[in-house]
Design a protein around this motif. Sequence first.
Motif, PDB file in Angstrom:
ATOM      1  N   PHE A  11       0.886  -1.173   0.000  1.00 60.56           N
ATOM      2  CA  PHE A  11       0.000   0.000   0.000  1.00 60.56           C
ATOM      3  C   PHE A  11       0.911   1.205   0.000  1.00 60.56           C
ATOM      4  CE2 PHE A  11      -2.753  -3.161   2.177  1.00 60.56           C
ATOM      5  CZ  PHE A  11      -3.790  -3.158   1.269  1.00 60.56           C
ATOM      6  N   HIS A  12       0.781   2.016  -1.037  1.00 55.70           N
ATOM      7  CA  HIS A  12       1.692   3.155  -1.201  1.00 55.70           C
ATOM      8  C   HIS A  12       3.131   2.640  -1.136  1.00 55.70           C
ATOM      9  CE1 HIS A  12      -2.110   5.082  -0.634  1.00 55.70           C
ATOM     10  NE2 HIS A  12      -2.196   4.603   0.604  1.00 55.70           N
ATOM     11  N   GLN A  14       4.374   1.135   1.596  1.00 54.42           N
ATOM     12  CA  GLN A  14       4.504   0.128   2.647  1.00 54.42           C
ATOM     13  C   GLN A  14       4.269  -1.269   2.078  1.00 54.42           C
ATOM     14  OE1 GLN A  14       1.350   0.293   5.435  1.00 54.42           O
ATOM     15  NE2 GLN A  14       2.359  -1.003   6.971  1.00 54.42           N
ATOM     16  N   VAL A  16       3.273  -4.789   2.542  1.00 54.96           N
ATOM     17  CA  VAL A  16       2.492  -5.459   3.579  1.00 54.96           C
ATOM     18  C   VAL A  16       2.596  -6.980   3.462  1.00 54.96           C
ATOM     19  CG1 VAL A  16       0.146  -5.795   4.441  1.00 54.96           C
ATOM     20  CG2 VAL A  16       0.911  -3.519   3.811  1.00 54.96           C
ATOM     21  N   PRO A  35       0.586 -11.351  14.752  1.00 58.26           N
ATOM     22  CA  PRO A  35       0.229 -10.102  15.427  1.00 58.26           C
ATOM     23  C   PRO A  35      -0.605  -9.184  14.538  1.00 58.26           C
ATOM     24  CG  PRO A  35       2.614 -10.235  15.041  1.00 58.26           C
ATOM     25  CD  PRO A  35       2.035 -11.525  14.605  1.00 58.26           C
ATOM     26  N   SER A  36      -1.243  -8.221  15.181  1.00 56.66           N
ATOM     27  CA  SER A  36      -2.045  -7.245  14.453  1.00 56.66           C
ATOM     28  C   SER A  36      -1.167  -6.463  13.474  1.00 56.66           C
ATOM     29  CB  SER A  36      -2.689  -6.282  15.460  1.00 56.66           C
ATOM     30  OG  SER A  36      -3.470  -5.356  14.776  1.00 56.66           O
ATOM     31  N   GLY A  37      -1.689  -6.266  12.283  1.00 52.38           N
ATOM     32  CA  GLY A  37      -0.943  -5.505  11.281  1.00 52.38           C
ATOM     33  C   GLY A  37       0.101  -6.318  10.546  1.00 52.38           C
ATOM     34  N   SER A  38       0.115  -7.634  10.776  1.00 55.59           N
ATOM     35  CA  SER A  38       1.147  -8.448  10.126  1.00 55.59           C
ATOM     36  C   SER A  38       0.777  -8.804   8.687  1.00 55.59           C
ATOM     37  CB  SER A  38       1.396  -9.717  10.943  1.00 55.59           C
ATOM     38  OG  SER A  38       0.201 -10.454  11.079  1.00 55.59           O
ATOM     39  N   GLY A  39      -0.441  -8.473   8.271  1.00 58.22           N
ATOM     40  CA  GLY A  39      -0.818  -8.692   6.874  1.00 58.22           C
ATOM     41  C   GLY A  39      -1.729  -9.890   6.651  1.00 58.22           C
ATOM     42  N   LYS A  40      -2.300 -10.441   7.717  1.00 57.77           N
ATOM     43  CA  LYS A  40      -3.149 -11.630   7.580  1.00 57.77           C
ATOM     44  C   LYS A  40      -4.374 -11.345   6.720  1.00 57.77           C
ATOM     45  CE  LYS A  40      -3.885 -11.844  12.050  1.00 57.77           C
ATOM     46  NZ  LYS A  40      -3.185 -10.627  12.525  1.00 57.77           N
ATOM     47  N   SER A  41      -5.084 -10.243   7.045  1.00 52.07           N
ATOM     48  CA  SER A  41      -6.281  -9.907   6.264  1.00 52.07           C
ATOM     49  C   SER A  41      -5.916  -9.604   4.824  1.00 52.07           C
ATOM     50  CB  SER A  41      -6.979  -8.686   6.859  1.00 52.07           C
ATOM     51  OG  SER A  41      -7.428  -8.967   8.154  1.00 52.07           O
ATOM     52  N   THR A  42      -4.859  -8.851   4.648  1.00 53.43           N
ATOM     53  CA  THR A  42      -4.442  -8.485   3.292  1.00 53.43           C
ATOM     54  C   THR A  42      -4.146  -9.740   2.471  1.00 53.43           C
ATOM     55  OG1 THR A  42      -3.491  -6.458   4.191  1.00 53.43           O
ATOM     56  CG2 THR A  42      -2.823  -7.084   1.961  1.00 53.43           C
ATOM     57  N   GLU A  51      -8.059  -7.400  -2.862  1.00 53.43           N
ATOM     58  CA  GLU A  51      -6.858  -6.599  -3.091  1.00 53.43           C
ATOM     59  C   GLU A  51      -6.149  -7.231  -4.282  1.00 53.43           C
ATOM     60  OE1 GLU A  51      -6.484  -3.976  -1.418  1.00 53.43           O
ATOM     61  OE2 GLU A  51      -7.437  -4.327   0.533  1.00 53.43           O
ATOM     62  N   GLU A 166     -11.132 -13.664  10.709  1.00 53.34           N
ATOM     63  CA  GLU A 166     -11.557 -13.487  12.104  1.00 53.34           C
ATOM     64  C   GLU A 166     -13.081 -13.573  12.251  1.00 53.34           C
ATOM     65  OE1 GLU A 166      -9.564 -10.723  14.536  1.00 53.34           O
ATOM     66  OE2 GLU A 166      -7.949 -10.351  13.113  1.00 53.34           O
TER      67      GLU A 166
HETATM   68  N1  LIG Z   1      -6.440  -0.389   2.190  1.00 53.52           N
HETATM   69  C1  LIG Z   1      -5.282  -0.137   2.847  1.00 53.52           C
HETATM   70  N2  LIG Z   1      -4.585   0.991   2.606  1.00 53.52           N
HETATM   71  C2  LIG Z   1      -3.437   1.244   3.248  1.00 53.52           C
HETATM   72  N3  LIG Z   1      -2.884   0.430   4.165  1.00 53.52           N
HETATM   73  C3  LIG Z   1      -3.526  -0.713   4.451  1.00 53.52           C
HETATM   74  C4  LIG Z   1      -4.758  -1.059   3.813  1.00 53.52           C
HETATM   75  N4  LIG Z   1      -5.166  -2.253   4.296  1.00 53.52           N
HETATM   76  C5  LIG Z   1      -4.230  -2.631   5.196  1.00 53.52           C
HETATM   77  N5  LIG Z   1      -3.245  -1.712   5.297  1.00 53.52           N
HETATM   78  C6  LIG Z   1      -2.057  -1.816   6.144  1.00 53.52           C
HETATM   79  O1  LIG Z   1      -1.457  -3.047   5.904  1.00 53.52           O
HETATM   80  C7  LIG Z   1      -0.963  -3.609   7.103  1.00 53.52           C
HETATM   81  C8  LIG Z   1      -1.496  -5.008   7.294  1.00 53.52           C
HETATM   82  O2  LIG Z   1      -2.880  -4.923   7.518  1.00 53.52           O
HETATM   83  P1  LIG Z   1      -3.808  -6.194   7.707  1.00 53.52           P
HETATM   84  O3  LIG Z   1      -5.182  -5.692   7.898  1.00 53.52           O
HETATM   85  O4  LIG Z   1      -3.565  -7.143   6.597  1.00 53.52           O
HETATM   86  O5  LIG Z   1      -3.237  -6.805   9.052  1.00 53.52           O
HETATM   87  P2  LIG Z   1      -3.839  -7.967   9.959  1.00 53.52           P
HETATM   88  O6  LIG Z   1      -2.736  -8.933  10.167  1.00 53.52           O
HETATM   89  O7  LIG Z   1      -5.090  -8.489   9.362  1.00 53.52           O
HETATM   90  O8  LIG Z   1      -4.130  -7.218  11.318  1.00 53.52           O
HETATM   91  P3  LIG Z   1      -5.323  -7.438  12.364  1.00 53.52           P
HETATM   92  O9  LIG Z   1      -4.975  -8.638  13.201  1.00 53.52           O
HETATM   93  O10 LIG Z   1      -5.308  -6.186  13.168  1.00 53.52           O
HETATM   94  O11 LIG Z   1      -6.590  -7.630  11.585  1.00 53.52           O
HETATM   95  C9  LIG Z   1      -1.327  -2.651   8.213  1.00 53.52           C
HETATM   96  O12 LIG Z   1      -0.200  -1.859   8.502  1.00 53.52           O
HETATM   97  C10 LIG Z   1      -2.415  -1.817   7.614  1.00 53.52           C
HETATM   98  O13 LIG Z   1      -2.391  -0.533   8.143  1.00 53.52           O
END
Ligand SMILES: Nc1ncnc2c1ncn2[C@@H]1O[C@H](COP(=O)(O)OP(=O)(O)OP(=O)(O)O)[C@@H](O)[C@H]1O
Lengths: 244, 238
Positions: A11-12, A14, A16, A35-42, A51, A166
């Motif tokens: 993203f931009h 960063q 992920v 952990p949170s923000g590790s990119g699981k959802s992405t 995406e 989740e």
């Molecule tokens: N649409 C988006 N635009 C910009 N940054 C994004 C976008 N979606 C996710 N991110 C960034 O990508 C990183 C990973 O996000 P992601 O949601 O995949 O994490 P996660 O592991 O699912 O976290 P969580 O456990 O909190 O759900 C984070 O730093 C988030 O801020």
Amino acid sequence: MIKIRGLQKSFHDQEVIKNIDLDISPGSVVVIIGPSGSGKSTFLRCLNGLEIPNNGIIEIDGLQLDFSKKVTQKQIIDLRRRTGMVFQNYALFPHLTVIENIIEGLITVKKLPKIEAIKIGEKLLEKVGLLTHKDYYPSQLSGGQEQRVAIARALAMDPKVMLFDEPTSALDPELVNEVLKVMKDLANEGMTMVIVTHEMKFAEEVANEVVFFDEGVIIEHGPPSLIFHNPKKERTKKFLSLIQ
Amino acid sequence: MYLNSIFHNPERLERLINIASSSFVPLLEGAITYTLPLTVITFTIGLVIAFFTALARIFGNRFLRGIAQGYVSIIRGTPLLVQLFIIFYGLPTVGLTISPFPSAIIGFSLNVGAYASEIIRAAILSIPKVQWEAAYSIGMTRSQAIRRIILPQATRVAIPPLSNSFIGLIKDTSLASLILVTEMFRRAQEIAATNYEFLFVYSIAAFIYWVICFIFSIIQGKIEGRLDRFVKTVGGVR
Ligand SMILES: Nc1ncnc2c1ncn2[C@@H]1O[C@H](COP(=O)(O)OP(=O)(O)OP(=O)(O)O)[C@@H](O)[C@H]1O
Ligand SMILES: [Mg+2]
């Protein structure tokens, strides 16, 4: 059956998801932790084209998408038709009843006749234990019921793999088990599933493979007995000690 | 004071009763033959314009977005009365003469189109992103998602503000009197000009406007009551 190679998403500026490889065999249940923000959802969202990865290859059930080249809208839709997605906040269509939610894709996307669609829908509602609620609106259901309808809605499209992000995190504790039970039944029927969850007990019981994510890379993966009780990497140990 | 002077003067009272009974029918006729049709026709045309303008602004390419944005900006940035004057008094000087009623239809439709497009646009944008994603996740294309998932929800969000616009429009049509449409208020002006009872005749007109708006606000309440159970969950509010 599912092959992921060199998957990368930014993203931009960063990054992920960093160069992820993963194979998922048919009928297996993969649980992703991290952990949170590790990119699981992405990662999950890349698997059904919500995406668009910047690079890498995703192959599901004979359909291969190479994101180093330009992928077409049709390819993305083909990918989505092979995957079912369950969201944290259920995301049911609030203007449609339970049964209408489930048959919407069958009618609009698959162009099935309504009678046939309803037959399929009712069978699925029975499976998730909500046939009696088929004419309710989502606003009239509990969170656990909504999530079970959401699972049925995804199943209606007959996906090759079910993706769960989740699925129980937004639920009151007493409603978690009814959703986990539906997921367990699905696993026992041989559905291929990729699940992001913090339910460690469930993961241990149901998963064939646990994948530990951190900062967009897979730190380690293996059967739950190994990852949960005998992790090799320091970061995995540290994460597990934090959540237990 | 005014009422006092009436009731102590039987002759004057009789004169006002005569004026009331002789002007009520033409005023009501003006309302039924011009005010209401003007409102209903322009609202319908306006909604169609608004719908496509909103779609163009949200989903259009840069060219369509530009046109839609320019249109909305011009209409919202200029007085309705000035727009009506340009169409009716202005265009004939470049050889384009349009009679009063069609001029009013054009002017009001363009006006409704611009304002209602903002309402429709906001309603579409108020539908949470996850609704789009849920639609995509079951394999819908963008146009299927718009048609089947987004617009039905956006409609429910847009109906209350749109019905307010409708009621506003009923009253705004009185401006058409200034471009010679013989709607209710123009008739009131004509009647008052012959008998000089401005306060009395304009009050009768005001009363009729109020009754019409009152009836429509009851209808509005009924419609919104029906939508209530959906609206509660639309827009991601849970
Ligand atoms: N649409 C988006 N635009 C910009 N940054 C994004 C976008 N979606 C996710 N991110 C960034 O990508 C990183 C990973 O996000 P992601 O949601 O995949 O994490 P996660 O592991 O699912 O976290 P969580 O456990 O909190 O759900 C984070 O730093 C988030 O801020
Ligand atoms: Mg997440």
